[in-house]
Scaffold this motif. Structure first.
Motif, short mmCIF file in Angstrom:
data_model
loop_
_atom_site.label_atom_id
_atom_site.label_comp_id
_atom_site.label_asym_id
_atom_site.label_seq_id
_atom_site.Cartn_x
_atom_site.Cartn_y
_atom_site.Cartn_z
N ALA A 39 0.83 -1.21 0.00
CA ALA A 39 0.00 0.00 0.00
C ALA A 39 0.86 1.26 0.00
CB ALA A 39 -0.93 -0.01 1.21
N ALA A 40 1.91 1.27 0.82
CA ALA A 40 2.79 2.45 0.88
C ALA A 40 3.52 2.68 -0.43
CB ALA A 40 3.79 2.31 2.03
N ALA A 41 3.91 1.60 -1.10
CA ALA A 41 4.57 1.75 -2.40
C ALA A 41 3.67 2.48 -3.38
CB ALA A 41 4.96 0.38 -2.95
N GLU A 42 2.39 2.11 -3.40
CA GLU A 42 1.45 2.76 -4.33
C GLU A 42 1.13 4.19 -3.91
OE1 GLU A 42 -2.62 1.98 -6.82
OE2 GLU A 42 -2.13 0.60 -5.19
N GLN A 43 1.00 4.41 -2.63
CA GLN A 43 0.64 5.75 -2.14
C GLN A 43 1.81 6.71 -2.21
OE1 GLN A 43 -0.98 5.80 1.82
NE2 GLN A 43 -1.24 8.00 1.82
N GLU A 44 3.00 6.27 -1.79
CA GLU A 44 4.16 7.16 -1.68
C GLU A 44 4.98 7.25 -2.96
OE1 GLU A 44 4.76 9.00 0.99
OE2 GLU A 44 3.10 8.13 2.13
N LEU A 45 4.94 6.20 -3.79
CA LEU A 45 5.76 6.12 -5.00
C LEU A 45 7.22 6.50 -4.71
CD1 LEU A 45 3.27 7.51 -7.65
CD2 LEU A 45 3.86 5.12 -7.21
N PRO A 46 7.86 5.74 -3.81
CA PRO A 46 9.26 6.06 -3.45
C PRO A 46 10.20 5.81 -4.62
CG PRO A 46 8.68 3.90 -2.63
CD PRO A 46 7.41 4.49 -3.20
N ASP A 47 11.41 6.33 -4.50
CA ASP A 47 12.43 6.12 -5.52
C ASP A 47 13.03 4.72 -5.41
OD1 ASP A 47 12.36 8.80 -6.63
OD2 ASP A 47 13.21 9.42 -4.71
N LEU A 48 12.95 4.12 -4.21
CA LEU A 48 13.54 2.80 -3.98
C LEU A 48 12.86 2.17 -2.77
CD1 LEU A 48 17.04 1.62 -4.39
CD2 LEU A 48 16.23 1.51 -2.05
N ILE A 49 12.78 0.84 -2.77
CA ILE A 49 12.21 0.10 -1.64
C ILE A 49 13.26 -0.85 -1.08
CG2 ILE A 49 10.43 -1.56 -0.90
CD1 ILE A 49 8.72 -0.46 -3.29
N LEU A 50 13.44 -0.81 0.24
CA LEU A 50 14.24 -1.81 0.95
C LEU A 50 13.23 -2.76 1.58
CD1 LEU A 50 16.91 0.45 2.69
CD2 LEU A 50 17.20 -0.99 0.66
N MET A 51 13.24 -4.02 1.13
CA MET A 51 12.20 -4.99 1.49
C MET A 51 12.77 -6.13 2.33
SD MET A 51 8.97 -5.94 1.10
CE MET A 51 8.34 -5.02 -0.33
N ASP A 52 12.38 -6.17 3.60
CA ASP A 52 12.72 -7.32 4.42
C ASP A 52 11.98 -8.53 3.84
OD1 ASP A 52 13.68 -8.89 6.56
OD2 ASP A 52 11.96 -8.37 7.83
N ILE A 53 12.62 -9.68 3.87
CA ILE A 53 12.00 -10.89 3.31
C ILE A 53 11.12 -11.60 4.34
CG2 ILE A 53 12.48 -13.17 2.32
CD1 ILE A 53 12.88 -10.71 0.44
N ALA A 54 11.57 -11.69 5.58
CA ALA A 54 10.84 -12.41 6.61
C ALA A 54 9.85 -11.47 7.30
CB ALA A 54 11.81 -13.01 7.62
N LEU A 55 8.66 -11.36 6.72
CA LEU A 55 7.68 -10.39 7.23
C LEU A 55 6.43 -11.01 7.83
CD1 LEU A 55 7.76 -7.71 4.40
CD2 LEU A 55 8.58 -7.44 6.74
N GLY A 56 6.32 -12.30 7.92
CA GLY A 56 5.10 -12.88 8.47
C GLY A 56 4.21 -13.46 7.40
N GLU A 57 2.91 -13.23 7.53
CA GLU A 57 1.97 -13.92 6.63
C GLU A 57 2.14 -13.54 5.16
OE1 GLU A 57 -2.45 -12.25 6.44
OE2 GLU A 57 -1.74 -12.47 8.50
N MET A 58 2.51 -12.30 4.85
CA MET A 58 2.87 -11.94 3.48
C MET A 58 4.35 -11.58 3.49
SD MET A 58 1.88 -8.84 0.83
CE MET A 58 0.12 -9.07 0.81
N ASP A 59 5.18 -12.50 3.02
CA ASP A 59 6.62 -12.25 3.06
C ASP A 59 7.03 -11.20 2.03
OD1 ASP A 59 6.92 -13.58 0.55
OD2 ASP A 59 7.42 -15.48 1.51
N GLY A 60 8.27 -10.81 2.11
CA GLY A 60 8.78 -9.77 1.22
C GLY A 60 8.77 -10.17 -0.24
N TRP A 61 8.89 -11.46 -0.52
CA TRP A 61 8.83 -11.91 -1.91
C TRP A 61 7.43 -11.69 -2.49
CZ3 TRP A 61 11.72 -16.39 0.48
CH2 TRP A 61 13.10 -16.24 0.33
N GLU A 62 6.41 -12.04 -1.72
CA GLU A 62 5.04 -11.84 -2.20
C GLU A 62 4.72 -10.36 -2.31
OE1 GLU A 62 1.31 -12.34 -3.71
OE2 GLU A 62 2.93 -13.81 -3.57
#
Length: 126
Positions: A39-62
């Motif tokens: 949601a934040a990616a769509e709302q903020e439209l950042p220049d870059l995302i740092l994505m943790d992979i181990a995030l719980g029910e929706m992991d960083g890959w998903e």
């Protein structure tokens, strides 16, 4: 400087990395899990995302798959962050659309080089 979305569920990691990036002139927005990162990616439209992979029910890959599937956010470079340094994790990160991959604990000079390389390769971030 560039706007970075940091998707990280660990409060201590989020705080430490966020402050280190801000000291280097980046503007940092935070998300605490996969759904809020998408949601934040769509709302903020950042220049870059740092994505943790181990995030719980929706992991960083998903979360990355969803970001890359959305035409509005597909062009944002994503750097996967994980405590695992396995080749299979790196391969999977590339398969879902990550521009790069880095391990935790974060080696700040190395991560900054990767951030700058991704930003330089993305004309929309200029």
């Amino acid at each position: 400087m560039a706007d970075i979305l940091l998707v990280e569920d660990n409060e201590m990691n989020r705080d430490m990395l966020g402050r280190r990036l801000e000291r280097r002139g980046y503007s940092v927005v935070f998300a605490i899990d996969g759904p809020s990162g998408v949601a934040a990616a769509e709302q903020e439209l950042p220049d870059l995302i740092l994505m943790d992979i181990a995030l719980g029910e929706m992991d960083g890959w998903e979360a990355t798959r969803r970001i890359k599937a959305n035409p509005k956010t597909a062009g944002i470079p994503v750097i996967a962050l994980t405590a695992h340094a396995l080749a299979s994790d790196r391969e999977r990160s590339v398969q879902v659309g990550c521009s790069d991959f880095d391990t935790k604990p974060v080696d700040m000079p190395r991560l900054l080089r990767k951030i700058e390389a991704c930003l330089a390769a993305n004309p929309a971030a200029a």
